[in-house]
Motif scaffolding. Structure first.
Motif, PDB file in Angstrom:
ATOM      1  N   ASP A  62       4.143   4.747   6.136  1.00 33.40           N
ATOM      2  CA  ASP A  62       3.256   3.984   6.559  1.00 33.40           C
ATOM      3  C   ASP A  62       3.999   3.325   4.654  1.00 33.40           C
ATOM      4  O   ASP A  62       4.137   1.783   4.810  1.00 33.40           O
ATOM      5  CB  ASP A  62       1.800   4.212   6.106  1.00 33.40           C
ATOM      6  CG  ASP A  62       1.208   4.860   6.819  1.00 33.40           C
ATOM      7  OD1 ASP A  62       1.530   4.291   8.182  1.00 33.40           O
ATOM      8  OD2 ASP A  62       0.661   5.465   7.224  1.00 33.40           O
ATOM      9  N   SER A  63       3.842   3.362   3.537  1.00 35.56           N
ATOM     10  CA  SER A  63       4.186   3.153   2.631  1.00 35.56           C
ATOM     11  C   SER A  63       5.958   2.554   2.698  1.00 35.56           C
ATOM     12  O   SER A  63       6.438   1.925   1.520  1.00 35.56           O
ATOM     13  CB  SER A  63       3.679   3.779   0.857  1.00 35.56           C
ATOM     14  OG  SER A  63       3.984   4.318   0.484  1.00 35.56           O
ATOM     15  N   LYS A  64       6.587   3.318   2.724  1.00 34.42           N
ATOM     16  CA  LYS A  64       7.812   4.137   3.042  1.00 34.42           C
ATOM     17  C   LYS A  64       8.364   4.354   1.457  1.00 34.42           C
ATOM     18  O   LYS A  64       9.148   4.496   0.796  1.00 34.42           O
ATOM     19  CB  LYS A  64       8.632   2.684   2.933  1.00 34.42           C
ATOM     20  CG  LYS A  64       9.311   1.206   3.787  1.00 34.42           C
ATOM     21  CD  LYS A  64       8.343   2.897   4.946  1.00 34.42           C
ATOM     22  CE  LYS A  64       8.412   1.431   6.129  1.00 34.42           C
ATOM     23  NZ  LYS A  64       7.087   1.515   6.739  1.00 34.42           N
ATOM     24  N   LEU A  65       7.172   4.975   0.560  1.00 36.16           N
ATOM     25  CA  LEU A  65       6.748   6.081  -0.545  1.00 36.16           C
ATOM     26  C   LEU A  65       7.492   7.182  -0.069  1.00 36.16           C
ATOM     27  O   LEU A  65       7.970   7.887   1.358  1.00 36.16           O
ATOM     28  CB  LEU A  65       5.540   5.888  -0.947  1.00 36.16           C
ATOM     29  CG  LEU A  65       6.266   6.388  -2.216  1.00 36.16           C
ATOM     30  CD1 LEU A  65       6.087   5.364  -3.254  1.00 36.16           C
ATOM     31  CD2 LEU A  65       4.614   7.363  -2.912  1.00 36.16           C
ATOM     32  N   ILE A  66       9.279   7.913  -1.214  1.00 34.87           N
ATOM     33  CA  ILE A  66      10.006   9.120  -1.388  1.00 34.87           C
ATOM     34  C   ILE A  66       8.327   9.448  -2.513  1.00 34.87           C
ATOM     35  O   ILE A  66       8.228   9.994  -3.525  1.00 34.87           O
ATOM     36  CB  ILE A  66      10.640   8.648  -2.122  1.00 34.87           C
ATOM     37  CG1 ILE A  66      11.908   7.502  -1.340  1.00 34.87           C
ATOM     38  CG2 ILE A  66      11.545   9.835  -2.103  1.00 34.87           C
ATOM     39  CD1 ILE A  66      12.942   7.716  -1.187  1.00 34.87           C
ATOM     40  N   GLU A 122       2.472  -0.392  -2.404  1.00 36.41           N
ATOM     41  CA  GLU A 122       2.002  -0.663  -1.577  1.00 36.41           C
ATOM     42  C   GLU A 122       1.035   0.536  -1.112  1.00 36.41           C
ATOM     43  O   GLU A 122       0.337   1.280  -0.455  1.00 36.41           O
ATOM     44  CB  GLU A 122       3.010  -0.372  -0.206  1.00 36.41           C
ATOM     45  CG  GLU A 122       2.507  -0.491   1.166  1.00 36.41           C
ATOM     46  CD  GLU A 122       1.800  -2.029   2.271  1.00 36.41           C
ATOM     47  OE1 GLU A 122       1.184  -1.615   3.057  1.00 36.41           O
ATOM     48  OE2 GLU A 122       1.981  -2.612   1.165  1.00 36.41           O
ATOM     49  N   ALA A 123       1.630   1.809  -1.711  1.00 36.22           N
ATOM     50  CA  ALA A 123       0.424   3.272  -2.314  1.00 36.22           C
ATOM     51  C   ALA A 123      -0.116   3.180  -2.631  1.00 36.22           C
ATOM     52  O   ALA A 123      -1.231   4.083  -2.580  1.00 36.22           O
ATOM     53  CB  ALA A 123       1.401   4.361  -2.258  1.00 36.22           C
ATOM     54  N   GLY A 124      -0.029   1.910  -3.926  1.00 38.08           N
ATOM     55  CA  GLY A 124      -1.496   1.692  -4.821  1.00 38.08           C
ATOM     56  C   GLY A 124      -1.120   2.360  -5.985  1.00 38.08           C
ATOM     57  O   GLY A 124      -1.904   2.567  -6.839  1.00 38.08           O
TER      58      GLY A 124
END
Length: 283
Positions: free
Chosen positions: A101-105, A257-259
């Motif tokens: 969703d956020s494309k976070l690693i 995006e992940a806050g």
């Protein structure tokens, strides 16, 4: 003892992020090679420490994992006899996770491609998540053991097993992968949503990693000569990707995006993660 300013250090880090070698970074910035190497190590350690601290209780819901091949010092088949069995030489695998969703690693691990590395990677991923997630991996068998050991039954886990056609053997396709002719979704633990069983995002992340981190570029002499430097550059890459690089689809950084943060980080801010006493560098 001379002091490099934050701006000068940021120029060095920016060159490394953009795929410049140590020597080309020296030519572009005028900073001594020894100093460039030291900045790589210090900023890499700072980024890894910050990642370990900040990536906790993450609100990820759908996670994909994969492994990326590279090598350190030389390829596995070319290891000299007197270096056989020595750690940090030969095939080097980077295990990487991405939030769909956020494309976070949220997690990565550099090591071998075996059960021990799989367990270390999955346990680290588990420690960073706030709640139950749906996880997708490829069909590599150690994943199942690692996921069961780390999560138990508190996960929805599926494998995406891709089916490949036979290689043609033609010289012009020698460096191309076999054609993927299909994929099978295999439920392993819990009740994963079939529509979310995919590794597309993490495989696209693998391309970004190879295009951005020069040490992963194939068929060049840009590979890492030391495993420690490979890990440091991976930490810098992940920090830049999560906090300073705007995702083209999201229009913000993955960390925003992940806050996790409320703004796009600059390279200067990444350099400022260093402790004040580390800001002194002799040239």
């Amino acid at each position: 003892m001379n002091r490099l300013s934050i701006e000068d250090r940021a120029k060095v880090v920016n060159c490394l992020i953009e795929g410049c070698s140590l020597r080309s970074t020296v030519r572009l910035t005028g900073v001594a090679k020894k100093t460039v190497s030291r900045i790589l190590v210090e900023v890499g350690e700072a980024c890894a420490a910050f990642h370990d601290k900040i990536m906790r209780n993450l609100p990820c819901k759908v996670v994909q994992v994969d492994e990326v091949w590279s090598f350190t010092y030389c390829k596995e088949a070319n290891i000299p006899e007197h270096l056989q069995g020595q750690d940090g030489i030969g095939d080097t695998w980077t295990w990487i996770a991405i939030d769909a969703d956020s494309k976070l690693i949220p997690s990565w691990h550099v090591g071998l491609r075996d059960l021990n590395a799989a367990c270390n990677f999955i346990h680290d991923l588990k420690s960073r998540l706030a709640s139950r997630v749906q996880l997708t991996s490829d069909g590599f068998a150690p994943y199942l053991v690692a996921v069961e050991d780390a999560f138990g039954a508190d996960i929805d886990y599926a494998m995406l097993v891709k089916l490949y056609g036979r290689e043609t053997g033609k010289a012009e396709t020698r460096y191309s992968p076999p054609v993927c002719i299909g994929a099978r979704r295999r439920k392993k633990i819990g009740n994963p949503d079939r529509n979310l069983v995919s590794t597309s995002f993490v495989e696209r992340q693998n391309l970004t990693l190879r295009m951005t981190n020069r040490r992963f570029t194939r068929l060049t002499n840009a590979f890492s000569k030391k495993l420690e430097n490979h890990k440091h550059m991976m930490a810098i890459y992940a920090m830049n990707y999560n906090f300073a690089r705007i995702h083209q689809t999201l229009r913000v950084t993955p960390a925003m995006e992940a806050g996790i943060t409320n703004h796009v980080w600059s390279i200067n801010e990444i350099v400022e993660l260093l402790e004040p006493e580390q800001m002194k560098v002799s040239e």
